[in-house]
Design an enzyme around this catalytic site. Structure first.
Site, PDB file in Angstrom:
ATOM      1  N   GLU A 312       0.806  -1.226   0.000  1.00  0.00           N
ATOM      2  CA  GLU A 312       0.000   0.000   0.000  1.00  0.00           C
ATOM      3  C   GLU A 312       0.834   1.269   0.000  1.00  0.00           C
ATOM      4  OE1 GLU A 312       0.639  -1.521   4.087  1.00  0.00           O
ATOM      5  OE2 GLU A 312      -0.296  -2.362   2.309  1.00  0.00           O
ATOM      6  N   ASP A 354      20.942  18.449 -31.390  1.00  0.00           N
ATOM      7  CA  ASP A 354      21.341  19.411 -32.400  1.00  0.00           C
ATOM      8  C   ASP A 354      22.778  19.830 -32.121  1.00  0.00           C
ATOM      9  OD1 ASP A 354      21.202  21.102 -34.522  1.00  0.00           O
ATOM     10  OD2 ASP A 354      20.083  22.681 -33.486  1.00  0.00           O
ATOM     11  N   ASP A 627      15.886  23.009 -29.979  1.00  0.00           N
ATOM     12  CA  ASP A 627      15.252  24.258 -29.581  1.00  0.00           C
ATOM     13  C   ASP A 627      14.629  25.023 -30.736  1.00  0.00           C
ATOM     14  OD1 ASP A 627      17.516  25.044 -30.914  1.00  0.00           O
ATOM     15  OD2 ASP A 627      18.202  26.459 -29.378  1.00  0.00           O
ATOM     16  N   ASP A 631      12.619  21.202 -34.794  1.00  0.00           N
ATOM     17  CA  ASP A 631      12.860  20.121 -33.834  1.00  0.00           C
ATOM     18  C   ASP A 631      11.572  19.586 -33.204  1.00  0.00           C
ATOM     19  OD1 ASP A 631      15.655  20.205 -34.096  1.00  0.00           O
ATOM     20  OD2 ASP A 631      15.768  21.924 -32.741  1.00  0.00           O
ATOM     21  N   ASN A 695       7.041 -14.545   2.448  1.00  0.00           N
ATOM     22  CA  ASN A 695       5.944 -14.689   3.405  1.00  0.00           C
ATOM     23  C   ASN A 695       4.915 -15.730   2.956  1.00  0.00           C
ATOM     24  OD1 ASN A 695       7.022 -12.843   5.157  1.00  0.00           O
ATOM     25  ND2 ASN A 695       5.779 -11.128   4.440  1.00  0.00           N
ATOM     26  N   ASN A 720       2.601  -4.950   9.891  1.00  0.00           N
ATOM     27  CA  ASN A 720       2.607  -4.333   8.561  1.00  0.00           C
ATOM     28  C   ASN A 720       2.648  -2.809   8.654  1.00  0.00           C
ATOM     29  OD1 ASN A 720       2.505  -4.994   5.709  1.00  0.00           O
ATOM     30  ND2 ASN A 720       0.538  -3.921   5.689  1.00  0.00           N
ATOM     31  N   ASP A 724       5.594  -0.537   7.196  1.00  0.00           N
ATOM     32  CA  ASP A 724       5.312   0.509   6.211  1.00  0.00           C
ATOM     33  C   ASP A 724       5.915   1.843   6.631  1.00  0.00           C
ATOM     34  OD1 ASP A 724       3.975  -1.144   4.490  1.00  0.00           O
ATOM     35  OD2 ASP A 724       1.971  -0.617   5.209  1.00  0.00           O
TER      36      ASP A 724
END
Length: 890
Positions: A312, A354, A627, A631, A695, A720, A724
């Site tokens: 999550e 370029d 530029d 282009d 797990n 958990n 986290d």
């Protein structure tokens, strides 16, 4: 500086418009004004040729609103909250929390709710921070329009344009609104962003297509989102913002960016975790229900396992890493317009760039002005100056160099000449002309352009005041002269002219001369410019090469000048392709040739786009840096388009990133930041995937042979949640140099190998913990209800602490391919967070919270056994990791 207006849409929206062909909604006023002209046109929008005054403009801005499109507005808090919540991982937690509350497990439901609030709040906070930062960064890039206000030309942010404004347009400009052309000179507009057309469309100051044609076919109207390829014009703004043709189209489609390889990789990982969960949860539920004959407990345990397998924190980690990367890149003069392009920049392995301003200093000096045999000639300098002085529209660096030449005013005698007309530049002719009235009363056409474009238009050349015919035998000798300048590194323009009898005064804005008059010219000579290489260019190219990026030069300049510059900055020129070669090749042939070619010269905008696509077809991640007007197609086609803040509007609109300094050294630093972002995201992905894979085996095994639930649902959720929290510091972590030394594309095969090899390592020590708790601490003893409760509580405590400590410490193994702590140190926030979470995990069984969660203080002998387990886990995981690195599997 003005913020980039959201009237300029990202390239993926234009693609969506062309693909979905939404219903057209066009303003009736626009149709009406297309058929009007002169005084009636200005009267229809209550304006005048000298434009609105400031008071009128402010009043109309208040009435019509800013010239922006709703689709690209900054998100409000409500929208960002919705975006944070509407996520498959968050929605899964919401469902599981709701089920827990409905079935009476209030503690589990509360912990899940806390996890939702934590994840969503962090993501919301970081997105709001990133949104503010992005707005501030975009404000550094100025995009304006030339507007006539009160009879005076001024630069106005495009967002502040209003109906009735008079705007002036030149080559390279974005069309800033839906505009009725009031005067035009050889105006060609690129509207492929709306129609998909490859070729520019000519626009006029009088409507050529009457009747019931499609609005996009109106020849006197230019639309928001298109751009001027060549020519010049003045126009009257009719519609702005959502009232424009593009605004009506944008409202009917959803703005969905094309997913990058990174986006697809994150999505694959998310669904991989969800598939793990869909397999695991039913198995855990059924096994525990059958073996323990407690289906209610088995159900809640399975729900908790589902939460434990849910990554999550992934959306928040990705958001934080990307926003942190964007801010870090801004400090290094790289402004990110599309945040997900950061990873593409890090994954880039080919950069097409370029030449001018990137490899060279972009400080062009007029070094030579000579006749056709390369002798200095002040008459050629005077012609070049008249051409550049009277030219309107976009003045190139070459024009500015001519105008800045130290001796030019001595020879041009500007007051003696008056401009009669102009024939603007375009990329097909590659020349431009001005027509001036001479003191003798004649009209003189003065033309400049590429020598190979000028030569076919010349009938004679001038030498020592005499005219000679352009015979084939002489043309080769003349070419040899100017090619010698090119070989010396000069950019060469040819100057030609002819005198003709004036065609008389013409009424209004009509123009007496056109492209057909650019014939039978007299070649007068050449002007030669020098743009020396940057001192940093060779060092930057070497650095990019060391970082695994091949640099290819793609330029419209000739191959002789380009070879000279490339050789001076260390780019090999053994393989060179010219535009004519590209034109003849099939896509397959071009893709093969592009792999080995390092210099593409004399290429057109369409050629640049084909080159980019051919490299992408060979599975390269391609960046393009440019530029100019020419282009824009390549910038749109590239995986990451890069421009500079001094670029023309259409180039900045097409780019994903803007450099505040036109330098490859700046780009190199941006590349490294992009790789750091990806490396930190990959740390969380590897950790979450390998941990969850391990797990699966641990939970399944415990469900089979442990006589009670191996961990209570509320304990799994608490584990958990703490884990986290420990991961939230990953975006701050340091990255080893070797992790950013080469491009880092998303590699699902390497991730799978990592999961399969590292994941089971945790299961080995989960099982040793099971055995220690069951046999050494006698948790098998369930002979009486009291003993069963005590055994269950002690077993669950032992696994809870071991699981939390090992998961938290293992991030320091996974975060680096080196020996952790000794040869690679984590950031201090990650180190502090890890220590705090592990200390909290150890302390919880001795606290009132531990009693609430059903824990029992472990016996003293548990702690040295935990240290042995931890040492064994670190040693095994480090050994497997070294094995994977040695085999180059990760």
């Amino acid at each position: 500086m003005a913020m980039i207006p959201s009237a300029i849409l990202p390239k993926h929206l234009f693609a969506a418009i062309r693909r979905e062909k939404p219903p057209i909604r066009v303003s009736p006023r626009l149709i009406e004004c297309a058929g009007l002209s002169g005084h009636a046109l200005f009267e229809a929008v209550q304006s005048r040729p000298e434009g609105l005054n400031e008071e009128e403009a402010e009043a109309r801005l208040a009435k019509h609103g800013p010239n922006v499109l709703a689709k690209d507005q900054r998100s409000g808090i409500a929208r960002m909250l919705l975006h944070a919540v509407v996520n498959p991982l968050v929605m899964l937690l919401v469902v599981l929390s709701a089920v827990s509350f409905l079935t009476g497990d209030l503690r589990a439901g509360s912990v899940m709710l806390l996890m939702i609030v934590l994840g969503v709040s962090l993501k919301l906070f970081q997105e709001a921070r990133a949104d503010r930062a992005a707005a501030a960064l975009k404000a550094m890039i100025s995009v304006t329009a030339t507007v006539v206000r009160g009879g005076t030309d001024c630069e106005v942010p495009i967002a502040q344009l209003v109906p009735g404004d008079v705007v002036k347009l030149a080559a390279g400009d974005m069309i800033p609104a839906d505009v009725r052309i009031s005067s035009a000179k050889d105006l060609f507009v690129i509207q492929g962003s709306l129609t998909g057309e490859s070729f520019p469309v000519e626009k006029f100051d009088a409507e050529k297509n009457g009747g019931t044609v499609s609005p996009i076919e109106l020849t006197s109207v230019a639309f928001l989102g298109t751009s001027v390829e060549s020519g010049s014009a003045a126009g009257l703004v009719i519609c702005t913002g959502r009232d424009t043709f593009l605004g009506g189209m944008a409202e009917s489609i959803s703005e969905q960016p094309t997913p990058t390889a990174f986006d697809r990789g994150v999505s694959q990982f998310t669904w991989l975790m969800l598939r793990f969960m869909l397999v695991m949860v039913p198995l855990v539920f059924v096994i525990n229900g059958l073996t323990k004959d407690a289906w209610g407990e088995a159900f809640f345990f399975a729900l908790a396992v589902a939460v434990g397998l849910t990554p999550e924190m992934l959306p928040m980690i990705v958001t934080v890493c990307l926003s942190k990367g964007a801010i870090a890149m801004s400090r290094k003069k790289v402004i990110v317009k599309r945040i997900n392009s950061i990873q593409n920049l890090g994954a880039m392995d080919v950069l097409c760039t370029d030449k001018t301003g990137t490899l060279t200093m972009d400080h062009v000096i007029l070094e030579r002005h000579c006749d056709v045999v390369l002798r200095e000639d002040d008459g050629v300098l005077a012609l070049a100056y008249l051409n550049s002085h009277f030219q309107t529209g976009l003045k190139s660096v070459l024009d500015r160099a001519v105008l800045a030449h130290r001796n030019v005013h001595e020879h041009a005698h500007i007051p003696e000449y008056a401009k009669t007309d102009e024939i603007p530049f375009d990329f097909q002719r590659r020349i431009m002309s001005v027509v001036v009235r001479t003191p003798e009363g004649k009209d003189r056409i003065i033309t400049k352009g590429a020598p190979e474009a000028i030569f076919p238009r010349c009938g004679h050349f001038e030498l020592d005041g005499e005219l000679y015919p352009m015979q084939h035998i002489l043309i080769d000798e003349l070419k040899e002269e100017y090619e010698q300048l090119s070989r010396d590194g000069f950019r060469v323009l040819a100057i030609a002219s002819k005198d003709i009898v004036p065609r008389g005064v013409v009424a209004g804005d009509a123009t007496p001369y056109s492209k057909t008059d650019e014939c039978h010219l007299i070649l007068n000579g050449y002007v030669a410019f020098l743009d020396p290489p940057k001192e940093t260019a060779r060092r930057a190219i070497d650095a990019l090469r060391q970082h695994g990026i091949a640099v290819k030069v793609v330029t419209g300049d000739n191959d002789l000048v380009s070879r000279k510059i490339c050789s001076e900055v260390g780019i090999p020129t053994d393989d060179v392709l010219l535009g004519a070669d590209v034109e003849r090749m099939s896509d397959e042939q071009l893709a093969a040739a592009a792999e080995r070619t390092t210099l593409f010269a004399r290429v057109s905008p369409a050629h640049k786009q084909r080159i980019i696509k051919s490299l992408q077809a060979r599975r390269h991640i391609v960046g393009f840096m440019g530029d100019g007007i020419n282009d824009a197609p390549a910038l749109r086609a590239a995986d990451v388009g890069i421009s500079v803040d001094t670029a023309v509007d259409i180039a900045k609109e097409s780019a994903d990133m803007i450099l505040l300094e036109k330098s490859l050294m700046v780009l190199e630093e941006g590349v490294l930041e992009g790789r750091k972002v990806f490396a930190n995201i990959l740390k969380y992905v590897r950790m979450g995937a390998s941990s969850n894979f391990g797990n699966m085996f641990s939970v399944l095994g415990a469900s089979v042979f442990v006589p009670f639930l191996p961990m209570a649902p509320i304990q799994i959720l608490a584990n958990n949640l703490l884990y986290d929290i420990s991961q939230t510091a990953i975006p701050t972590d340091e990255v080893d140099p070797e992790q950013i030394a080469k491009p880092r594309p998303w590699d699902m095969a390497a991730l799978t190998r990592f999961i399969v090899c590292i994941g089971p390592c945790s299961s080995v020590f989960d099982y040793t913990t099971y055995l220690i708790m069951l046999y050494y601490f006698h948790c098998w003893d369930v002979s009486t209800p009291e003993r069963a409760a005590a055994s269950e509580s002690l077993f669950q405590t032992g696994w809870f602490v071991e699981s939390l400590v090992t998961q938290t410490i293992i991030i320091h193994i996974i975060r680096t391919n080196r020996i952790p702590f000794l040869r690679s140190r984590p950031s201090w926030p990650l180190a502090v967070m890890s220590v705090c979470i592990m200390a909290l995990g150890v302390a919880i069984p001795f606290s009132p919270l531990g009693h609430y969660l059903g824990f029992t203080p472990p016996p003293p002998m548990y702690w040295p056994l935990l240290l042995l387990t931890l040492a064994g886990y670190i040693t095994l995981t480090q050994s497997v990791k070294f094995w994977l690195v040695a085999r180059k599997w990760i």
